[in-house]
Design a protein around this motif. Structure first.
Motif, mmCIF file in Angstrom:
data_model
loop_
_atom_site.group_PDB
_atom_site.id
_atom_site.type_symbol
_atom_site.label_atom_id
_atom_site.label_comp_id
_atom_site.label_asym_id
_atom_site.label_seq_id
_atom_site.Cartn_x
_atom_site.Cartn_y
_atom_site.Cartn_z
ATOM 1 N N ARG A 58 5.231 -0.284 -13.167
ATOM 2 C CA ARG A 58 5.665 -1.268 -12.110
ATOM 3 C C ARG A 58 5.507 -0.529 -10.982
ATOM 4 O O ARG A 58 4.998 -1.288 -9.837
ATOM 5 N N GLY A 59 5.643 0.869 -10.788
ATOM 6 C CA GLY A 59 5.836 1.498 -9.624
ATOM 7 C C GLY A 59 4.158 1.611 -9.209
ATOM 8 O O GLY A 59 3.967 1.922 -7.752
ATOM 9 N N LEU A 60 3.089 1.487 -9.910
ATOM 10 C CA LEU A 60 1.851 1.542 -9.683
ATOM 11 C C LEU A 60 1.214 0.168 -9.197
ATOM 12 O O LEU A 60 -0.104 0.328 -8.745
ATOM 13 N N ASP A 61 1.851 -0.714 -9.210
ATOM 14 C CA ASP A 61 1.231 -2.183 -8.939
ATOM 15 C C ASP A 61 0.970 -2.089 -7.577
ATOM 16 O O ASP A 61 1.667 -1.525 -6.644
ATOM 17 N N GLY A 62 -0.306 -2.745 -7.173
ATOM 18 C CA GLY A 62 -0.655 -3.008 -5.969
ATOM 19 C C GLY A 62 -1.328 -1.620 -5.305
ATOM 20 O O GLY A 62 -1.919 -1.552 -4.013
ATOM 21 N N ARG A 63 -1.653 -0.878 -5.943
ATOM 22 C CA ARG A 63 -2.372 0.463 -5.807
ATOM 23 C C ARG A 63 -3.595 0.513 -6.108
ATOM 24 O O ARG A 63 -3.724 0.300 -7.587
ATOM 25 N N GLY A 64 -4.651 0.881 -5.587
ATOM 26 C CA GLY A 64 -6.023 0.801 -5.947
ATOM 27 C C GLY A 64 -6.646 2.016 -6.203
ATOM 28 O O GLY A 64 -8.054 2.163 -6.234
ATOM 29 N N ARG A 65 -5.970 3.129 -5.795
ATOM 30 C CA ARG A 65 -6.693 4.384 -5.781
ATOM 31 C C ARG A 65 -7.015 4.670 -7.367
ATOM 32 O O ARG A 65 -6.668 4.242 -8.254
ATOM 33 N N LEU A 66 -8.214 5.497 -7.392
ATOM 34 C CA LEU A 66 -8.713 6.010 -8.551
ATOM 35 C C LEU A 66 -7.593 6.656 -9.470
ATOM 36 O O LEU A 66 -7.560 6.511 -10.752
ATOM 37 N N ARG A 67 -6.849 7.680 -8.650
ATOM 38 C CA ARG A 67 -5.911 8.274 -9.563
ATOM 39 C C ARG A 67 -4.682 7.482 -10.210
ATOM 40 O O ARG A 67 -4.359 7.673 -11.142
#
Length: 589
Positions: free
Chosen positions: A390-399
């Motif tokens: 859930r903490g990764l939602d909205g992030r579009g980076r490759l990592r």
């Protein structure tokens, strides 16, 4: 002379002593002496015959004799035979009590051997051979005269017989002038430088002849004539020119002064107050033995001692009996505890099985807890992955996209693990629940069969066995100690009954000693001996030096006498030799 030596040999052979040698000299105890006055002691002779002439190297000594280093020894300086005793002289510092005479006894054949040795050693036996062979020389004619006509007839013949060479026998009845002739002959022979041996049947006859020579020769040098033996005339005995004792004394004057010097030191030391008290105390305690007194006193206390020891034995035996009873009780209690424990064998086996079943139940419960804990850990891991995703939602980076893929793979693995654990937990719960129910029913049946025995009862019984064992060990030690105490008390009582019986005279000894205060004096004596240790050591050194000098003096005297006799008259024409020995074969001439 050979015949005389042969005769002596025959006598020695008859006694079985010829060719033998005397035993090595050893001091033997002759008898106790008692104090008479300073320096003089008496040896009783009424019970046995004692001849000082048969004794050599006489000494008064304490303890085990002259060779006892712990004792004291004093050389006998002189002696005199009296009625029923021999009077002995020693140094004045000798103790007044505790002395006995020790001496070296002469062999029975001493005189015979001495006679044989003297005969065999004679250098010239001419006159003796003539006498034995009966070859006597002629005398002067009856009408002869001598000494310028002063002597005529028989007196002249006797004079010439004495002063001319050869062997002759002269006999004369009393009152015929024998002493006058002898005096003349002695004087004239001395003037000619001759050596003269004058022997008579009586001491006074020798002294009368010698007196005439002394009066006629006032300038006579000391030692030219020697009077050997016991003079009958006082002025002959006291004349320093001829008296052998006085000549010897003059010869050994230096040694005598050394002895007197040590004696003076001993006398000065003896005047010390503490030593004076010590000697007085020793005198008062003469004949008192503290050990004998204590033994007598102990024997007198026999009844009290035996009664006390009997009481001690009775008490010890009572303690032993009590310890034996307690030991029996302790042994019974311990055996009872052990027997009860053994009687619980079936109950102990059931309870041991119960313990095993309880252990199995505990192990199953522990395994179920571990599975449930693992399931909880798997669910916690899934929750953590969901939170991270859930903490990764909205992030579009490759990592971020790469990490999201890793989380999805991990979630899949954790879900599989959770499902497997859930299945294991359900299976284990079902399995353990059924098995545990069976075990608990068995446990209940076993505990019911073992009732009333349980783990608490077993624990208490084990503690009781240990405590009763310790109690029995302690009581057994007490019993052993009580037995030894009773045995020792019995031994003391038996010893007292055997060894401490009063003897005749014990009561008188103790009473007399107590009245005289001798036990207290003995204590005082020990204190004085301790305080006078230095003085006593010095006194011992001086006494040993005094004895050494006394013996040296005796040795010098014994050498001086033959030297003086042999050296008598060795002068020329004007100092004629004259030797006057002691009485020998006695016949008036």
């Amino acid at each position: 002379m050979e015949q005389l030596v042969q005769a002596v040999d025959e006598v020695l052979a008859g006694e079985g002593r010829i060719g033998g040698r005397a035993e090595s000299p050893r001091h033997t105890r002759v008898g106790d002496v008692h104090h008479l006055e300073d320096g003089w002691y008496g040896l009783p002779t009424y019970a046995s015959r004692i001849d000082p002439d048969d004794l050599q190297d006489m000494r008064l000594a304490t303890g085990a004799g002259p060779d006892d280093r712990r004792g004291r020894s004093f050389t006998v300086l002189g002696w005199r035979v009296e009625s029923e005793r021999v009077r002995l002289q020693v140094a004045a510092h000798a103790p007044r009590s505790g002395l006995a005479l020790w001496a070296v006894r002469r062999p029975p054949d001493f005189l015979l051997r001495s006679l044989r040795e003297a005969l065999a050693a004679l250098p010239d036996t001419g006159l003796a051979e003539r006498l034995v062979g009966g070859r006597i020389d002629a005398v002067a004619p009856a009408e002869a005269s001598a000494c310028g006509g002063v002597l005529k007839g028989g007196q002249a013949q006797a004079y010439l017989a004495c002063t001319s060479p050869g062997l002759r026998l002269v006999w004369g009845p009393p009152g015929t002038g024998k002493t006058t002739v002898l005096t003349r002959a002695l004087s004239d022979l001395a003037l000619r430088g001759k050596r003269v041996l004058l022997v008579s049947g009586t001491n006074v006859a020798v002294d009368n002849a010698l007196e005439g020579v002394l009066k006629g020769r006032s300038s006579l040098p000391p030692g030219l004539m020697v009077r050997v033996g016991s003079p009958a005339l006082r002025h002959v005995a006291e004349d320093p020119r001829v008296s052998l004792p006085l000549l010897v004394r003059a010869r050994v004057a230096e040694a005598e002064r050394a002895v007197e010097g040590i004696a003076e030191q001993l006398a000065s030391l003896a005047s010390e107050p503490t030593l004076t008290e010590l000697r007085e105390t020793e005198t008062r305690l003469a004949g008192f033995d503290p050990d004998t007194y204590e033994q007598a006193k102990t024997r007198l206390a026999h009844g009290v001692l035996v009664e006390r020891l009997a009481t001690e034995l009775e008490a010890a035996e009572a303690v032993e009996a009590d310890a034996r009873i307690r030991s029996g009780h302790a042994s019974s209690e311990h055996q009872g505890a052990r027997g009860r424990w053994e009687s619980w064998a079936r109950q102990r086996a059931l309870l041991e099985q119960v313990a095993q079943w309880l252990s199995e139940i505990e192990k199953g419960e522990e395994s179920l807890r571990q599975l449930r804990a693992a399931l909880i850990d798997a669910e916690a891991a899934l929750a953590a992955l969901d939170t991270e995703e859930r903490g990764l939602d909205g992030r579009g980076r490759l990592r971020t996209r790469r990490r999201r893929g890793e989380i999805q793979r991990e979630r899949a693995e954790q879900i599989q693990r959770r499902v497997a654990l859930q299945q294991q937990v359900v299976h284990a719960a079902q399995t353990y629940s059924a098995h545990h129910d069976v075990l608990r029913r068995r446990i209940a049946r076993a505990q019911a069969e073992a009732h009333p025995v349980d783990e608490t009862a077993l624990r208490l019984q084990r503690a009781l066995i240990d405590s009763t064992a310790m109690a029995q060990a302690k009581v057994d030690r007490d019993l052993t100690l009580a037995q030894r105490t009773a045995e020792a008390a019995g031994h003391r009582l038996r010893t007292a009954q055997q060894d401490h019986r009063p003897q005749p005279g014990d009561a008188d000894l103790v009473a007399t000693s107590d009245r005289a205060g001798l036990p207290r004096l003995a204590v005082r004596l020990r204190a004085l001996q301790a305080s006078c240790a230095g003085l006593l050591s010095r006194q011992g050194e001086l006494e040993r030096e005094h004895e050494r000098l006394v013996r040296e003096l005796a040795r010098r005297r014994s050498q001086a006498e033959p030297e003086l006799i042999r050296g008598a008259g060795g002068g020329g024409e004007k100092s004629s030799p004259l030797r006057v020995p002691p009485n020998m074969g006695k016949k008036n001439t």
